[in-house]
Design an enzyme around this catalytic site. Structure first.
Site, PDB file in Angstrom:
ATOM      1  N   LYS A 289      68.262 -54.840 -32.131  1.00 19.80           N
ATOM      2  CA  LYS A 289      69.132 -54.055 -32.360  1.00 19.80           C
ATOM      3  C   LYS A 289      70.598 -54.055 -32.037  1.00 19.80           C
ATOM      4  O   LYS A 289      71.593 -54.045 -32.448  1.00 19.80           O
ATOM      5  CB  LYS A 289      68.640 -52.446 -31.581  1.00 19.80           C
ATOM      6  CG  LYS A 289      67.285 -52.126 -32.351  1.00 19.80           C
ATOM      7  CD  LYS A 289      66.633 -50.751 -31.654  1.00 19.80           C
ATOM      8  CE  LYS A 289      65.434 -50.284 -32.227  1.00 19.80           C
ATOM      9  NZ  LYS A 289      64.758 -49.419 -31.399  1.00 19.80           N
TER      10      LYS A 289
ATOM     11  N   GLN B  45      64.601 -45.598 -26.423  1.00 19.34           N
ATOM     12  CA  GLN B  45      63.543 -46.597 -26.842  1.00 19.34           C
ATOM     13  C   GLN B  45      62.185 -45.948 -26.632  1.00 19.34           C
ATOM     14  O   GLN B  45      62.112 -45.704 -25.357  1.00 19.34           O
ATOM     15  CB  GLN B  45      63.655 -48.019 -26.300  1.00 19.34           C
ATOM     16  CG  GLN B  45      62.898 -48.945 -27.015  1.00 19.34           C
ATOM     17  CD  GLN B  45      62.863 -49.118 -28.362  1.00 19.34           C
ATOM     18  OE1 GLN B  45      63.979 -49.311 -29.046  1.00 19.34           O
ATOM     19  NE2 GLN B  45      61.720 -49.406 -29.039  1.00 19.34           N
TER      20      GLN B  45
ATOM     21  N   ASP C  17      67.963 -42.299 -34.298  1.00 15.79           N
ATOM     22  CA  ASP C  17      66.632 -42.413 -34.560  1.00 15.79           C
ATOM     23  C   ASP C  17      66.067 -41.324 -35.868  1.00 15.79           C
ATOM     24  O   ASP C  17      64.927 -41.479 -36.425  1.00 15.79           O
ATOM     25  CB  ASP C  17      65.794 -42.349 -33.614  1.00 15.79           C
ATOM     26  CG  ASP C  17      65.447 -43.942 -32.782  1.00 15.79           C
ATOM     27  OD1 ASP C  17      65.274 -44.721 -33.552  1.00 15.79           O
ATOM     28  OD2 ASP C  17      65.074 -43.906 -31.476  1.00 15.79           O
TER      29      ASP C  17
END
Length: 338
Positions: free
Chosen positions: A81, A125, A148
């Site tokens: 990422k 995460q 997200d």
């Protein structure tokens, strides 16, 4: 009589040719959709978008990633990422925290980043250690920074077909289908897997109205899960024009289960031991070699949905930087607490 015999021979010859055509078509393997190639397209679009945004006098988008613990897979995903962010022109930081961080300490850190005007996109995460409640953490991230797309407000807006932060993997699946030109209108779709972050959002995107604020696919969607009997799964798969496998079960979808020409999107990521080398390797939920001989389209693992997930995350970060989504703080707090 001679004329009739000649006509019969011509008919038999033409039938033989048709038969040959069908046989060769059935042997033709599926188009393997390169997620890497599509993700490169999207990253190029995102890079141009960022360059224009900065040239117009705006601050460069910034992504903050919180990584808890030492899970090797999580570290690898975060590295992918941040590399993608650097390539596109998005600044980023990874904040590492020890596995034993308390939920309260993590919430305090999120609150600090929520109020930091320099942070546009924020993600924690997953998975998190067992002593931390993931839903509480997802709801703590400000919806306008929630790249997200896991906050309850963003999930709710997605289900109502409104503009929002879409979860990156489902959005990646949607883009694969759209950019490949696979039709969804009126089609039968099977989504194997009902997780709240992948299976459910994919089903929402594919079945909703194509004329709404956030256009959907107008498909008829069936969702199966771990308690769906194998024979029922087979029945649903055999009538599906599109199959999205997102259950985390290797070889869940096999060639005998699908209809000829179906589009098969494999979201699964499973580590299995290679019987020849004895080493771990990544496989999806689909028997790739078997299914590719019968499907019309198929995505590989790795190199299919994975790169698209990262690309869509970058698109969400740009969306956050542009403040496309602004929510009244009081309404957000009420939604997260309910």
């Amino acid at each position: 009589m001679a004329a009739i015999r000649t006509l019969r021979k011509l008919c038999q010859h033409s039938q033989h040719q048709v038969c040959k055509l069908h046989t060769s078509a059935s042997r033709q393997e599926a188009v393997v959709i390169s997620g890497r190639k599509l993700a490169r397209q999207i990253r190029d679009e995102a890079r141009a978008d960022v360059e224009k945004w900065v040239l117009d006098g705006n601050r460069r988008p910034h992504l903050s990633v919180i990584l808890v613990g030492d899970n090797p897979a999580s570290h690898s995903y975060v590295l992918n990422k941040t590399r993608a962010a650097a390539e596109i022109g998005i600044s980023s930081e990874t904040i590492l925290k020890h596995t034993d961080i308390s939920e309260e300490e993590l919430l305090d850190l999120i609150d600090k980043l929520n109020t930091d005007h320099r942070v546009d996109g924020l993600l924690v995460q997953l998975p998190l250690p067992d002593h931390i409640d993931e839903r509480t953490i997802c709801n703590a991230v400000a919806p306008a920074k929630d790249v997200d797309g896991f906050h309850v407000v963003n999930v709710g807006r997605m289900c109502l077909d409104q503009t929002t932060m879409l979860p990156a993997t489902p959005w990646g699946v949607w883009e694969i289908i759209q950019r490949t030109g696979i039709p969804t209108f009126g089609k039968n779709v099977l989504v194997a897997g009902r997780s709240k972050n992948v299976g459910m959002p994919i089903a929402m995107l594919l079945h909703t109205d194509g004329h709404h604020e956030r256009p959907g696919g107008d498909a008829t969607v069936t969702i199966t899960h771990r308690y769906t009997p194998k024979e029922q799964l087979r029945q649903h798969a055999q009538i599906a024009d599109i199959i999205v496998a997102a259950a985390g079960v290797p070889n869940l979808i096999t060639a005998d289960m699908i209809k000829e020409g179906a589009a098969v999107i494999d979201v699964g990521i499973n580590r299995v031991k290679d019987p020849v080398t004895g080493k771990d390797r990544l496989v999806g939920d689909v028997d790739f070699e078997g299914v590719r001989k019968k499907a019309g389209y198929i995505t590989p693992v790795p190199g299919g949905v994975g790169p698209m997930t990262v690309a869509m995350l970058m698109k969400n970060t740009i969306k956050a930087a542009k403040s496309v989504l602004l929510f009244p703080p009081e309404r957000v707090r009420m939604a997260a607490a309910s």
